[in-house]
Design a protein around this motif. Structure first.
Motif, PDB file in Angstrom:
ATOM      1  N   GLU A 160       0.844  -1.202   0.000  1.00  0.00           N
ATOM      2  CA  GLU A 160       0.000   0.000   0.000  1.00  0.00           C
ATOM      3  C   GLU A 160       0.878   1.250   0.000  1.00  0.00           C
ATOM      4  OE1 GLU A 160      -2.565   0.314   3.405  1.00  0.00           O
ATOM      5  OE2 GLU A 160      -3.222   2.328   2.833  1.00  0.00           O
ATOM      6  N   LEU A 161       1.934   1.233   0.832  1.00  0.00           N
ATOM      7  CA  LEU A 161       2.848   2.367   0.912  1.00  0.00           C
ATOM      8  C   LEU A 161       3.509   2.621  -0.443  1.00  0.00           C
ATOM      9  CD1 LEU A 161       4.395   4.496   2.613  1.00  0.00           C
ATOM     10  CD2 LEU A 161       6.064   2.722   3.120  1.00  0.00           C
ATOM     11  N   GLU A 162       3.927   1.530  -1.061  1.00  0.00           N
ATOM     12  CA  GLU A 162       4.571   1.608  -2.364  1.00  0.00           C
ATOM     13  C   GLU A 162       3.660   2.335  -3.368  1.00  0.00           C
ATOM     14  OE1 GLU A 162       7.943   1.369  -4.077  1.00  0.00           O
ATOM     15  OE2 GLU A 162       7.637   0.354  -2.162  1.00  0.00           O
ATOM     16  N   GLN A 163       2.381   1.944  -3.379  1.00  0.00           N
ATOM     17  CA  GLN A 163       1.415   2.545  -4.304  1.00  0.00           C
ATOM     18  C   GLN A 163       1.206   4.020  -4.015  1.00  0.00           C
ATOM     19  OE1 GLN A 163      -2.168   0.227  -4.228  1.00  0.00           O
ATOM     20  NE2 GLN A 163      -1.235  -1.482  -5.365  1.00  0.00           N
ATOM     21  N   LEU A 164       1.048   4.345  -2.738  1.00  0.00           N
ATOM     22  CA  LEU A 164       0.825   5.749  -2.369  1.00  0.00           C
ATOM     23  C   LEU A 164       2.009   6.617  -2.785  1.00  0.00           C
ATOM     24  CD1 LEU A 164      -0.725   5.328   1.199  1.00  0.00           C
ATOM     25  CD2 LEU A 164      -1.854   6.343  -0.787  1.00  0.00           C
ATOM     26  N   LEU A 165       3.222   6.069  -2.639  1.00  0.00           N
ATOM     27  CA  LEU A 165       4.412   6.849  -2.957  1.00  0.00           C
ATOM     28  C   LEU A 165       4.589   7.016  -4.459  1.00  0.00           C
ATOM     29  CD1 LEU A 165       7.016   5.583  -0.312  1.00  0.00           C
ATOM     30  CD2 LEU A 165       5.686   7.691  -0.299  1.00  0.00           C
ATOM     31  N   THR A 166       4.215   6.006  -5.228  1.00  0.00           N
ATOM     32  CA  THR A 166       4.318   6.128  -6.684  1.00  0.00           C
ATOM     33  C   THR A 166       3.419   7.259  -7.172  1.00  0.00           C
ATOM     34  OG1 THR A 166       4.155   3.736  -6.514  1.00  0.00           O
ATOM     35  CG2 THR A 166       4.626   4.617  -8.690  1.00  0.00           C
ATOM     36  N   ALA A 167       2.296   7.427  -6.488  1.00  0.00           N
ATOM     37  CA  ALA A 167       1.344   8.454  -6.913  1.00  0.00           C
ATOM     38  C   ALA A 167       1.746   9.846  -6.436  1.00  0.00           C
ATOM     39  CB  ALA A 167      -0.053   8.099  -6.393  1.00  0.00           C
ATOM     40  N   ASP A 168       2.739   9.928  -5.569  1.00  0.00           N
ATOM     41  CA  ASP A 168       3.089  11.217  -4.977  1.00  0.00           C
ATOM     42  C   ASP A 168       4.618  11.393  -4.924  1.00  0.00           C
ATOM     43  OD1 ASP A 168       3.519  13.429  -3.405  1.00  0.00           O
ATOM     44  OD2 ASP A 168       2.021  12.889  -1.886  1.00  0.00           O
ATOM     45  N   PRO A 169       5.225  11.931  -6.002  1.00  0.00           N
ATOM     46  CA  PRO A 169       6.695  12.032  -6.091  1.00  0.00           C
ATOM     47  C   PRO A 169       7.305  12.833  -4.935  1.00  0.00           C
ATOM     48  CG  PRO A 169       5.674  12.576  -8.183  1.00  0.00           C
ATOM     49  CD  PRO A 169       4.562  12.473  -7.189  1.00  0.00           C
ATOM     50  N   GLY A 170       6.612  13.860  -4.484  1.00  0.00           N
ATOM     51  CA  GLY A 170       7.144  14.662  -3.380  1.00  0.00           C
ATOM     52  C   GLY A 170       7.312  13.834  -2.123  1.00  0.00           C
ATOM     53  N   ALA A 171       6.268  13.072  -1.790  1.00  0.00           N
ATOM     54  CA  ALA A 171       6.319  12.212  -0.610  1.00  0.00           C
ATOM     55  C   ALA A 171       7.350  11.101  -0.808  1.00  0.00           C
ATOM     56  CB  ALA A 171       4.942  11.609  -0.338  1.00  0.00           C
ATOM     57  N   ALA A 172       7.466  10.628  -2.068  1.00  0.00           N
ATOM     58  CA  ALA A 172       8.432   9.569  -2.353  1.00  0.00           C
ATOM     59  C   ALA A 172       9.849  10.064  -2.079  1.00  0.00           C
ATOM     60  CB  ALA A 172       8.300   9.109  -3.801  1.00  0.00           C
ATOM     61  N   PHE A 173      10.103  11.333  -2.389  1.00  0.00           N
ATOM     62  CA  PHE A 173      11.434  11.898  -2.163  1.00  0.00           C
ATOM     63  C   PHE A 173      11.768  11.926  -0.668  1.00  0.00           C
ATOM     64  CE2 PHE A 173      13.840  15.709  -0.964  1.00  0.00           C
ATOM     65  CZ  PHE A 173      15.044  15.446  -1.599  1.00  0.00           C
ATOM     66  N   THR A 174      10.869  12.502   0.121  1.00  0.00           N
ATOM     67  CA  THR A 174      11.160  12.560   1.558  1.00  0.00           C
ATOM     68  C   THR A 174      11.229  11.163   2.162  1.00  0.00           C
ATOM     69  OG1 THR A 174       8.817  12.930   1.965  1.00  0.00           O
ATOM     70  CG2 THR A 174      10.227  14.866   1.984  1.00  0.00           C
ATOM     71  N   ALA A 175      10.365  10.263   1.659  1.00  0.00           N
ATOM     72  CA  ALA A 175      10.380   8.889   2.169  1.00  0.00           C
ATOM     73  C   ALA A 175      11.729   8.236   1.908  1.00  0.00           C
ATOM     74  CB  ALA A 175       9.266   8.071   1.533  1.00  0.00           C
ATOM     75  N   SER A 176      12.298   8.495   0.714  1.00  0.00           N
ATOM     76  CA  SER A 176      13.570   7.846   0.387  1.00  0.00           C
ATOM     77  C   SER A 176      14.692   8.394   1.272  1.00  0.00           C
ATOM     78  CB  SER A 176      13.904   7.998  -1.097  1.00  0.00           C
ATOM     79  OG  SER A 176      14.396   9.296  -1.348  1.00  0.00           O
ATOM     80  N   ILE A 177      14.602   9.678   1.623  1.00  0.00           N
ATOM     81  CA  ILE A 177      15.615  10.227   2.533  1.00  0.00           C
ATOM     82  C   ILE A 177      15.506   9.560   3.906  1.00  0.00           C
ATOM     83  CG2 ILE A 177      16.350  12.279   3.818  1.00  0.00           C
ATOM     84  CD1 ILE A 177      15.689  13.958   1.472  1.00  0.00           C
ATOM     85  N   ILE A 178      14.276   9.493   4.413  1.00  0.00           N
ATOM     86  CA  ILE A 178      14.074   8.911   5.740  1.00  0.00           C
ATOM     87  C   ILE A 178      14.483   7.439   5.750  1.00  0.00           C
ATOM     88  CG2 ILE A 178      12.328   8.319   7.476  1.00  0.00           C
ATOM     89  CD1 ILE A 178      10.858  10.922   6.599  1.00  0.00           C
ATOM     90  N   ASP A 179      14.143   6.738   4.671  1.00  0.00           N
ATOM     91  CA  ASP A 179      14.522   5.328   4.554  1.00  0.00           C
ATOM     92  C   ASP A 179      16.019   5.125   4.679  1.00  0.00           C
ATOM     93  OD1 ASP A 179      12.333   3.813   4.409  1.00  0.00           O
ATOM     94  OD2 ASP A 179      12.276   3.605   2.228  1.00  0.00           O
ATOM     95  N   ARG A 180      16.757   6.039   4.087  1.00  0.00           N
ATOM     96  CA  ARG A 180      18.209   5.860   4.022  1.00  0.00           C
ATOM     97  C   ARG A 180      18.941   6.380   5.247  1.00  0.00           C
ATOM     98  NH1 ARG A 180      19.521   5.059  -1.673  1.00  0.00           N
ATOM     99  NH2 ARG A 180      17.514   5.156  -2.715  1.00  0.00           N
TER     100      ARG A 180
END
Lengths: 195, 333
Positions: free
Chosen positions: B25-45
């Motif tokens: 579900e998270l994966e899908q939400l992030l694909t639809a929202d590039p801005g959130a995907a960017f911050t998510a990738s920072i937090i992930d790393r």
């Protein structure tokens, strides 16, 4: 380190293996130091608290198998010692210069893959530092020390649900602070998106 | 709101409490929202900054090492305080007694009892609970003050035979490097030399439960005349369960128990494995100058022979030469 935690503990308990104990120390000491520092805010007392916990653990090594989760045990021991220290009248009145070094221990993103600017790195560090205290501690224990929500709950004496709720707050706040660094689409006609 | 949901799912992902569905579900939400995907990738790393940690640990370790060899501080202090007061009153005669008492208490806290059979010798000993133990050459057994408490734990390296006094309230557990044996009132043999890639547990009477360190969920119950063999080749362990014959009265020519009477028994074993047994029995070091001899299959019984006589007996069935220099034996074709 290819030896499992179980193997290390076994060797410490039954073989009095100091090398195994050293391996355990090396794995855990820095994280525990950071954790202690979060309470006492001074380098030397934080170091002493953690080292005392390890010395006591070594003295009690023959009862190691009675300790359920060793990582939780270590964090709780450090926490209790730190809280005890805070209850005592302060010995260090002058500003502890070492406390300035705390910036060394901030969270570091994987720079190579993200090509982070210095500016963004600063923003990440300050975003984490600006989280509310409890929130920040939980976030660090999970992300920095790689503890599970159950372990964090055990260490801080709160419910796993609270851990997840606090983490969600951290995620939201961090995302909000870091959003402005998101790459803007290169084409001029790309519209601003309102969320 | 979507960003709320993303935050909740990110939190679950970070604390490893997210289900597979939630991750998708998270994966899908992030694909639809590039801005959130960017911050998510920072937090992930975000992770721990490893730089400087090793040095920090090294320095800390240097500080605590001297403290590790000291006995537990609190226990010592209390006893010393008591002792100092007592000695002042009672005087010199009591000093000896006091010292003995203190020493006894002190040892009980800090030390482990150790029984060692030197190379070339077997030993018989009685444990505090009345259990009889035989140690084969080059074997070591140790236990500490907890032995007399709720459990009876002993640590073993080498080969021992145990005749355990039954006591259901105090389980008897033998720990070796690779496995633990929980004794349920019994006599049995354990072979677990640190330099062997093979551990054996053989039961003569009663029942034991064996727990392998590498797979703690695997528990094996052994009954009389059953033997468990754990062999390690490289990093993989393999288990086998075999039956071994009963000893016929006094003539106990069974390898599992014969060593107690200074007999060396082997049946269809490789020369290499026999040589290892001989090294312990005779306190010598044996080296093969011809590799092919290691694989020769031998059977035989030695009884208190010297090393020369034993080797000469072996020569009767297998052609080889040997020479002995001090405690070093060379085997060649």
């Amino acid at each position: 380190m290819h030896v499992t935690m179980e193997e290390l503990l076994y060797r410490i308990q039954f073989h009095d293996d100091q090398l195994a104990f050293k391996a355990l120390y090396q794995q855990q000491v820095f994280r525990l130091y950071q954790f202690a520092f979060a309470f006492v805010k001074q380098r030397q007392p934080a170091e002493e608290i953690v080292n005392d916990v390890f010395v006591k653990l070594w003295q009690k090594r023959h009862q190691l198998d009675k300790i359920g989760q060793i990582r939780v045990y270590l964090y709780v021991a450090v926490k209790n010692a730190a809280l005890n220290q805070l209850r005592r009248p302060a010995i260090f009145t002058e500003t502890d210069l070492d406390s300035l070094h705390v910036q060394h221990f901030r969270l570091e993103p994987d720079t190579e893959q993200l090509l982070l600017t210095h500016e963004l790195q600063q923003a990440i560090a300050s975003a984490v530092e600006q989280l509310p205290p409890k929130c920040k501690m939980i976030f660090k224990l999970v992300k920095q020390d790689e503890l599970s929500y159950k372990e964090v709950a055990g260490i801080l004496g709160i419910s796993p649900k609270t851990v997840d709720a606090q983490l969600a707050i951290a995620m939201k706040k961090l995302a909000a602070r870091l959003q402005c660094f998101a790459p803007v689409p290169a084409l001029p006609d790309a519209g601003e998106k309102n969320d | 709101m979507k960003s709320e949901r993303i935050a909740v799912l990110m939190a679950k992902k970070a604390s490893r409490s997210a289900s597979q569905e939630e991750l998708e579900e998270l994966e899908q939400l992030l694909t639809a929202d590039p801005g959130a995907a960017f911050t998510a990738s920072i937090i992930d790393r975000m992770g721990n900054n490893a730089a400087g940690q090793m040095e920090f640990a090294e320095q800390g370790w240097e500080k605590i090492v001297p403290r590790l060899s000291a006995a537990p501080v609190t226990a010592m202090r209390i006893k010393r305080g008591w002792w100092a007061a007592a000695a002042a009153v009672v005087g010199l005669t009591a000093t000896g007694i006091g010292w003995q008492w203190w020493r006894h208490q002190h040892l009980a806290i800090a030390s482990r009892q150790e029984i060692t059979a030197p190379l070339g010798q077997t030993m018989k000993a009685l444990l505090p609970d009345g259990t009889t133990v035989w140690l084969n050459a080059g074997s070591k057994l140790s236990y500490d003050q907890r032995f007399n408490n709720s459990r009876r734990d002993i640590q073993v390296s080498g080969e021992i035979f145990l005749d355990v006094i039954k006591n259901d309230a105090r389980p008897f557990v033998v720990h070796t490097r690779k496995l633990d044996v929980h004794v349920l009132g019994t006599s049995f043999n354990i072979k677990a030399y640190d330099d062997d890639n093979r551990s054996e547990v053989a039961v003569v009477g009663g029942k034991v439960q064996v727990i392998m360190h590498n797979s703690l969920e695997k528990k094996v119950i052994l009954l009389p005349h059953e033997k468990l063999i754990l062999s390690t080749i490289g990093k993989t362990d393999s288990l086998s369960l075999v039956n071994f014959p009963e000893a016929n009265g006094k003539d106990s020519l069974v390898a599992e128990t014969a060593w107690r009477e200074q007999k060396l028994v082997f049946k269809n074993e490789t020369f290499e494995s026999v040589a290892r047994k001989m090294e312990r029995q005779f306190n010598v070091s044996i080296s093969f100058e011809d590799e092919s001899l290691k694989k020769e299959i031998l059977s035989g019984v030695f009884e208190k022979e010297g090393i020369v006589k034993a080797l000469k007996l072996l020569q009767m069935t297998t052609p080889f030469h040997f020479r002995i220099q001090q405690r070093q034996v060379y085997i060649s074709k």
